[in-house]
Scaffold this active site. Structure first.
Site, PDB file in Angstrom:
ATOM      1  N   LEU A   9       0.506  -1.101  -0.131  1.00 39.37           N
ATOM      2  CA  LEU A   9      -0.260  -0.176  -0.059  1.00 39.37           C
ATOM      3  C   LEU A   9       0.649   0.862  -0.363  1.00 39.37           C
ATOM      4  O   LEU A   9       1.727   1.200   1.130  1.00 39.37           O
ATOM      5  CB  LEU A   9      -0.829   0.262   1.406  1.00 39.37           C
ATOM      6  CG  LEU A   9      -1.350  -0.476   1.180  1.00 39.37           C
ATOM      7  CD1 LEU A   9      -2.718  -1.022   2.346  1.00 39.37           C
ATOM      8  CD2 LEU A   9      -2.671  -1.078   0.402  1.00 39.37           C
ATOM      9  N   ARG A  16       2.496  15.342   5.930  1.00 40.95           N
ATOM     10  CA  ARG A  16       2.759  16.105   6.961  1.00 40.95           C
ATOM     11  C   ARG A  16       4.813  16.026   6.797  1.00 40.95           C
ATOM     12  O   ARG A  16       5.461  16.417   6.973  1.00 40.95           O
ATOM     13  CB  ARG A  16       3.146  15.201   7.832  1.00 40.95           C
ATOM     14  CG  ARG A  16       1.611  15.588   8.825  1.00 40.95           C
ATOM     15  CD  ARG A  16       1.601  15.009  10.076  1.00 40.95           C
ATOM     16  NE  ARG A  16       0.646  13.536   9.568  1.00 40.95           N
ATOM     17  CZ  ARG A  16       0.567  12.193  11.002  1.00 40.95           C
ATOM     18  NH1 ARG A  16       1.295  12.453  11.795  1.00 40.95           N
ATOM     19  NH2 ARG A  16       0.659  11.258  10.449  1.00 40.95           N
ATOM     20  N   ARG A 330      37.278  10.994 -10.618  1.00 42.01           N
ATOM     21  CA  ARG A 330      35.843  11.026 -11.516  1.00 42.01           C
ATOM     22  C   ARG A 330      35.705  10.023 -12.200  1.00 42.01           C
ATOM     23  O   ARG A 330      37.032   9.132 -12.156  1.00 42.01           O
ATOM     24  CB  ARG A 330      35.858  12.187 -12.044  1.00 42.01           C
ATOM     25  CG  ARG A 330      35.743  13.563 -11.024  1.00 42.01           C
ATOM     26  CD  ARG A 330      35.593  14.525 -12.197  1.00 42.01           C
ATOM     27  NE  ARG A 330      34.937  14.679 -12.866  1.00 42.01           N
ATOM     28  CZ  ARG A 330      35.092  15.536 -14.050  1.00 42.01           C
ATOM     29  NH1 ARG A 330      36.254  16.050 -13.956  1.00 42.01           N
ATOM     30  NH2 ARG A 330      34.034  15.358 -14.965  1.00 42.01           N
ATOM     31  N   ALA A 377      53.234  19.716  -9.393  1.00 40.62           N
ATOM     32  CA  ALA A 377      52.290  20.570  -9.382  1.00 40.62           C
ATOM     33  C   ALA A 377      51.911  21.586  -9.619  1.00 40.62           C
ATOM     34  O   ALA A 377      52.899  22.099 -11.063  1.00 40.62           O
ATOM     35  CB  ALA A 377      53.069  21.571  -8.012  1.00 40.62           C
TER      36      ALA A 377
HETATM   37  C1  UD1 Z   1      -3.598   1.863  10.045  1.00 40.27           C
HETATM   38  C2  UD1 Z   1      -4.265   0.986  10.919  1.00 40.27           C
HETATM   39  C3  UD1 Z   1      -4.102   0.972  11.576  1.00 40.27           C
HETATM   40  C4  UD1 Z   1      -2.236   0.887  12.818  1.00 40.27           C
HETATM   41  C5  UD1 Z   1      -1.790   1.696  11.742  1.00 40.27           C
HETATM   42  C6  UD1 Z   1      -0.372   1.418  11.343  1.00 40.27           C
HETATM   43  C7  UD1 Z   1      -6.462   0.597   9.326  1.00 40.27           C
HETATM   44  C8  UD1 Z   1      -7.675   0.866   8.631  1.00 40.27           C
HETATM   45  N1  UD1 Z   1      -5.848   1.332  10.141  1.00 40.27           N
HETATM   46  O1  UD1 Z   1      -3.823   3.443  10.053  1.00 40.27           O
HETATM   47  O2  UD1 Z   1      -4.336  -0.102  12.957  1.00 40.27           O
HETATM   48  O3  UD1 Z   1      -2.335   0.496  13.692  1.00 40.27           O
HETATM   49  O4  UD1 Z   1      -2.118   1.719  10.056  1.00 40.27           O
HETATM   50  O5  UD1 Z   1       0.928   2.551  11.514  1.00 40.27           O
HETATM   51  O6  UD1 Z   1      -5.777  -0.289   8.035  1.00 40.27           O
HETATM   52  N2  UD1 Z   1      -3.066   3.878   2.661  1.00 40.27           N
HETATM   53  C9  UD1 Z   1      -3.362   3.469   1.231  1.00 40.27           C
HETATM   54  N3  UD1 Z   1      -4.706   3.709   0.538  1.00 40.27           N
HETATM   55  C10 UD1 Z   1      -5.276   4.618   1.268  1.00 40.27           C
HETATM   56  C11 UD1 Z   1      -5.228   4.620   2.819  1.00 40.27           C
HETATM   57  C12 UD1 Z   1      -4.043   3.984   3.478  1.00 40.27           C
HETATM   58  O7  UD1 Z   1      -3.115   3.553   0.347  1.00 40.27           O
HETATM   59  O8  UD1 Z   1      -6.537   5.306   0.609  1.00 40.27           O
HETATM   60  C13 UD1 Z   1      -1.610   3.358   2.901  1.00 40.27           C
HETATM   61  C14 UD1 Z   1      -1.232   4.584   3.482  1.00 40.27           C
HETATM   62  O9  UD1 Z   1      -0.233   4.930   2.461  1.00 40.27           O
HETATM   63  C15 UD1 Z   1      -0.626   3.775   4.430  1.00 40.27           C
HETATM   64  C16 UD1 Z   1      -1.303   2.850   4.967  1.00 40.27           C
HETATM   65  O10 UD1 Z   1      -1.915   3.081   4.118  1.00 40.27           O
HETATM   66  O11 UD1 Z   1       1.105   3.573   3.368  1.00 40.27           O
HETATM   67  C17 UD1 Z   1      -1.428   3.245   6.489  1.00 40.27           C
HETATM   68  O12 UD1 Z   1      -2.652   3.974   6.053  1.00 40.27           O
HETATM   69  P1  UD1 Z   1      -2.704   4.891   7.476  1.00 40.27           P
HETATM   70  O13 UD1 Z   1      -3.701   6.532   7.033  1.00 40.27           O
HETATM   71  O14 UD1 Z   1      -1.251   5.455   8.323  1.00 40.27           O
HETATM   72  O15 UD1 Z   1      -3.338   3.738   8.152  1.00 40.27           O
HETATM   73  P2  UD1 Z   1      -3.709   4.780   9.981  1.00 40.27           P
HETATM   74  O16 UD1 Z   1      -4.544   5.279  10.287  1.00 40.27           O
HETATM   75  O17 UD1 Z   1      -2.206   5.256  10.252  1.00 40.27           O
END
Ligand code: UD1
Ligand code: MG
Length: 453
Positions: A9, A16, A330, A377
């Site tokens: 994912l 941020r 280089r 040199a």
């Molecule tokens: C998620 C978990 C949480 C866990 C935490 C760990 C869920 C609902 N919650 O929360 O239990 O403790 O990660 O960090 O899964 N992403 C996508 N598409 C989306 C949403 C997210 O690709 O629509 C990816 C983000 O880029 C990221 C990851 O999924 O890499 C986690 O997403 P994030 O929004 O950080 O989830 P949390 O709310 O932190």
């Protein structure tokens, strides 16, 4: 053993980071976070890897190298469950699916293998944290069995006391995953499709839930800001420094070393503070690298010493050479053994044979230098006429006087001597002195100009 499918994912926005670059393309140890994850995934020999991307558009697939991964776009981004849903058409039902995160870059192969050792179960990678704030919590029943994951925003104050958190990484049989994802609802505090909701579904169906912990806490650290990026970078650099010291490398200070690639050291290598190694660097027995040197894609053979503030890129350096301080070597440079390259000397695309020296203030570019040559040199190879580049050849045992310009193409014969301050435009004969400077004169009665009132 059933086949492995991996879903990474990587669609999140990364607000941020305050950057125009997609979050997952920010680097740890010189490599994009997502590339770290793609690489560890590849080591598991999956039959498929699917990267779910969104923010940053095509820059994400384009940035990855040597990847057989498939890319699917998630637009809009409606949560982690929705993200995995986008990958489903690519996945095989008779496989196990492993879900990884592009912003959790340092997950290690052995931890993933521990997860995959569990068959026919939903396996969660969890961690106990003194401060679990912000994470989904692992809710267990009285017998200790996992019953569900509750997100912080949906949790009761009692549930928020739970210290075991969901890292997000999990594995499940793909057929079951597909079934569960089809039933997801977004009725929760964030209005998102939570991947974590599959846990309660699995429990209801009697599927066993296993939990595994990472070998190192830093493996599951996710990156949401530049502060976290820098923290994880330091943790990882210390880990790399630790591994080198355990192999016998002497580091003046493990906290002041940066490896952005692969550093391969033989025995008794010593590295002073502030050095940066990029790409693939090999250091032979007894090599010493002085403070604040930068070495990239280079092989340095035994007993060579690099003095401080040297910069070496795509070179091959022989044994017992002395390089620097303040040397610049280089790409395309090959130095044989016992070569001395001193301060403010730049070498580019040149071969220098054994026991030759250029100790001060020189530019040696596109040159072939023999053995036991002494380059005085301020010597400069004039290799470029504004359009084309030409080679300079300096044969064995030649002596080039200080402040000489060698206008290429030109050959200095074996054992030839060039007088200081010469501009050499024609080949010079072996064993003879050649010089091209005007004769020195003194002007009797000459007076310095004085300032006009
Ligand atoms: C998620 C978990 C949480 C866990 C935490 C760990 C869920 C609902 N919650 O929360 O239990 O403790 O990660 O960090 O899964 N992403 C996508 N598409 C989306 C949403 C997210 O690709 O629509 C990816 C983000 O880029 C990221 C990851 O999924 O890499 C986690 O997403 P994030 O929004 O950080 O989830 P949390 O709310 O932190
Ligand atoms: Mg997160």
């Amino acid at each position: 053993m059933s086949a492995l499918n991996i879903v990474i994912l990587a669609a999140g926005k990364g607000t941020r980071m305050h950057s125009d670059k997609p979050k997952v393309l920010h680097a740890i140890a010189g490599k994009a976070m997502l590339q770290h994850v793609v690489d560890v995934a590849a080591n598991l020999k999956p039959s498929k890897t699917v990267v779910v991307y969104g923010h940053g558009g095509e820059t994400v697939p384009k940035a990855l190298v040597d990847s057989n991964a498939l890319f699917v776009l998630q637009e809009p981004q409606l949560g982690t469950g929705h993200a995995v849903q986008q990958a489903l058409p690519q996945l095989n039902d008779d496989s196990v699916s492993l879900v990884l995160y592009g912003d959790v870059p340092l997950i290690q192969q052995d931890t993933l293998e521990k997860i995959l050792a569990h068959k026919d179960s939903l396996t969660l990678l969890t961690q106990n944290l003194a401060d679990p704030k912000g994470y989904g919590r692992i809710v267990r029943d009285q017998s200790g069995k996992v019953s569900c994951i509750i997100e912080e925003k949906d949790a009761s104050s009692e549930q928020r006391q739970i210290q075991e958190i969901n890292t997000g990484i999990l594995a499940a049989p793909t057929g079951l995953l597909r079934e569960w994802l089809g039933k997801l609802r977004n009725e929760n505090a964030q209005g998102e499709y939570y991947l974590t909701d599959i846990v309660a579904m699995a429990v209801a169906q009697g599927v066993v839930i296993q939990t595994v912990q990472p070998t190192h806490a830093w493996e599951v650290m996710g990156i949401n800001s530049k502060v976290q990026l820098a923290q994880l970078e330091r943790i990882w650099q210390l880990e790399l420094a630790d591994r080198l010291m355990k192999q016998g490398v002497t580091l003046a200070d493990p906290a002041r070393l940066d490896i952005r690639g692969e550093l391969i050291c033989e025995r008794d290598v010593e590295i002073d503070v502030g050095c940066i190694f990029e790409g693939r660097v090999q250091l032979g027995n007894g090599v010493k690298v002085g403070a604040y040197s930068v070495v990239k894609n280079t092989r340095i053979a035994s007993s060579t010493h690099i003095a401080p503030y040297s910069h070496i890129d795509q070179a091959e350096i022989g044994e017992q050479c002395h390089i620097g301080p303040f040397a610049r070597i280089r790409p395309g440079s090959k130095l044989q053994n016992d070569v001395h390259i001193g301060n403010f000397v730049e070498i580019k695309n040149s071969d220098i044979a054994s026991s030759s020296k250029a100790n001060h203030l020189s530019y040696i570019g596109d040159a072939t230098v023999g053995s036991r040559v002494n380059i005085g040199a301020g010597t400069i190879t004039c290799n470029y006429d504004g359009a084309n580049k030409f080679r300079t050849v300096i044969e064995d045992d030649a002596f080039i006087g200080s402040d000489t310009q060698l206008v290429a193409p030109v050959t200095v014969g074996r054992g030839a001597t060039i007088g200081a301050g010469s501009t050499i435009t024609k080949d010079t004969p072996s064993g003879e002195l050649t010089l091209s400077r005007a004769k020195q004169i003194s002007v009797p009665g000459w007076q310095r100009p004085t300032k006009k009132k």
